[in-house]
Design an enzyme around this catalytic site. Structure first.
Site, PDB file in Angstrom:
ATOM      1  N   TYR A  98      23.635   8.178   6.779  1.00 42.05           N
ATOM      2  CA  TYR A  98      24.395   8.180   8.028  1.00 42.05           C
ATOM      3  C   TYR A  98      23.591   8.889   9.124  1.00 42.05           C
ATOM      4  O   TYR A  98      23.330  10.097   9.030  1.00 42.05           O
ATOM      5  CB  TYR A  98      25.743   8.874   7.868  1.00 42.05           C
ATOM      6  CG  TYR A  98      26.710   8.186   6.928  1.00 42.05           C
ATOM      7  CD1 TYR A  98      26.548   6.860   6.533  1.00 42.05           C
ATOM      8  CD2 TYR A  98      27.816   8.867   6.421  1.00 42.05           C
ATOM      9  CE1 TYR A  98      27.435   6.241   5.679  1.00 42.05           C
ATOM     10  CE2 TYR A  98      28.717   8.254   5.564  1.00 42.05           C
ATOM     11  CZ  TYR A  98      28.515   6.941   5.188  1.00 42.05           C
ATOM     12  OH  TYR A  98      29.401   6.327   4.333  1.00 42.05           O
ATOM     13  N   SER A  99      23.202   8.130  10.124  1.00 40.15           N
ATOM     14  CA  SER A  99      22.374   8.654  11.223  1.00 40.15           C
ATOM     15  C   SER A  99      21.134   9.363  10.688  1.00 40.15           C
ATOM     16  O   SER A  99      20.698  10.384  11.228  1.00 40.15           O
ATOM     17  CB  SER A  99      23.187   9.591  12.124  1.00 40.15           C
ATOM     18  OG  SER A  99      24.255   8.896  12.741  1.00 40.15           O
TER      19      SER A  99
END
Length: 345
Positions: free
Chosen positions: A55-56
């Site tokens: 995630y990111s």
């Protein structure tokens, strides 16, 4: 919130789990605001936080680590995942022992903790034996790096295979599975939920708002709303919101009809959607993924929503049990379907 037991682990978790995918570049880039959202969720009674390394590109884990660093860590059941590519090196991804032993240390550093409560394999890996993965996870568990481990978006047959392999090898086993589930994506009711119940696994469902389709913004006769997830991720994700696609028109029809059910029940559509997922006896927690404080506060009341049989029957009439309107909403397509060479002689 009334706590539930995560499978047969004895660990108590809230029926709402705070998903952290929207914290960071994929969603809310403001770290301070994201930390405030996490703290507000914990103050509201949520004790379960789920993120992932991918995630990111690790930023989500870093934000979660900041939020828990001030003495909150011990009161939280912290879950993260590994599998997705974290660099250009082909070995910086997957489910191999080599990568998992390396990446768990990276996640521990980003999360500012010495252990992860639930370490999940984000997707199956066709080129890695499940025995290799289970043995590596068992060693990490024995080393105290992780407390438990689980799977995410595995097919029912893969869940069974993993349980069988763990039994034969006397290794640790997956104690949980994390599949997609919503009023528009009900495929797991057909086989997966009965399988996880049979094995006493916890089930943490993601995307109860069906990627925003059940946010209340998608209504017939209205312009298609700006979809943050589609604009942030682009590519294939954008096509899943294209209303020129007849399948997406079917989703719009269903979302509009479900909004009518919510209005008659006296709740918002997001609250109905989340309450629907946690009503299923095979579901332990539903992962909500707010990007803003407003989204969090609007979704929290879902935990107290009671759904009558009449309301559930109305939902079933719109989207029958065990049905995914879009096949690719299942989250994982096995190579037997995606690789033509595997089905041609």
């Amino acid at each position: 919130m009334e706590m539930r037991t995560l499978g047969r682990t004895g660990v108590k978790v809230s029926p709402l789990c705070l998903g952290a995918m929207m914290f960071g570049a994929w969603g809310n880039p403001d770290h301070d605001e994201s930390v405030k959202i996490i703290h507000a969720a914990l103050d509201a009674g949520i004790n379960f936080v789920d993120t992932a390394d991918v995630y990111s590109a690790g930023e989500s884990e870093e934000i979660v680590g900041k939020a828990l660093a001030g003495g909150r860590r011990d009161d939280v059941v912290l879950a993260t995942k590994a599998h997705g590519a974290m660099g250009e090196d082909p070995n910086q991804q997957g489910n191999s022992r080599r990568w998992l032993v390396t990446e768990v240390e990276n996640s521990l550093r980003r999360l500012q903790t010495d252990h992860i409560d639930l370490y999940q394999i984000h997707r199956p890996s066709e080129d890695t034996e499940i025995e290799e993965t289970l043995d590596a996870l068992t060693d990490l568990q024995r080393a105290g790096k992780i407390r438990y481990f689980g799977s995410s978006t595995f097919l029912p047959s893969q869940v069974v295979q993993a349980q069988w392999a763990a039994s034969v090898r006397h290794s640790g086993r997956f104690v949980s599975e994390q599949p997609p589930y919503s009023m528009l994506v009900r495929g797991i009711e057909r086989e997966l939920l009965p399988v996880t119940q049979e094995y006493g696994m916890g089930t943490l469902v993601w995307s109860p708002l069906a990627g925003g389709w059940l946010s209340g913004k998608w209504r017939k006769g209205a312009d298609a709303p700006e979809t943050h997830r589609a604009s942030a991720m682009g590519g294939r994700m954008a096509s899943r919101y294209d209303l020129s696609d007849p399948i997406n028109q079917r989703k719009l029809d269903a979302a509009d009809a479900l909004a009518g059910v919510a209005e008659q029940a006296g709740v918002s559509l997001p609250q109905l959607a989340i309450a629907f997922t946690i009503r299923h006896p095979g579901v332990t927690s539903s992962i909500i993924g707010p990007r803003t404080m407003e989204q969090l506060t609007s979704q929290l009341p879902a935990v107290d929503v009671e759904l009558s049989d009449d309301v559930l029957d109305a939902i079933d009439a719109i989207v029958p049990p065990g049905t995914n309107i879009r096949a690719d909403d299942a989250g994982y397509a096995p190579p037997a379907l995606t690789d033509a060479l595997l089905r041609r002689r």
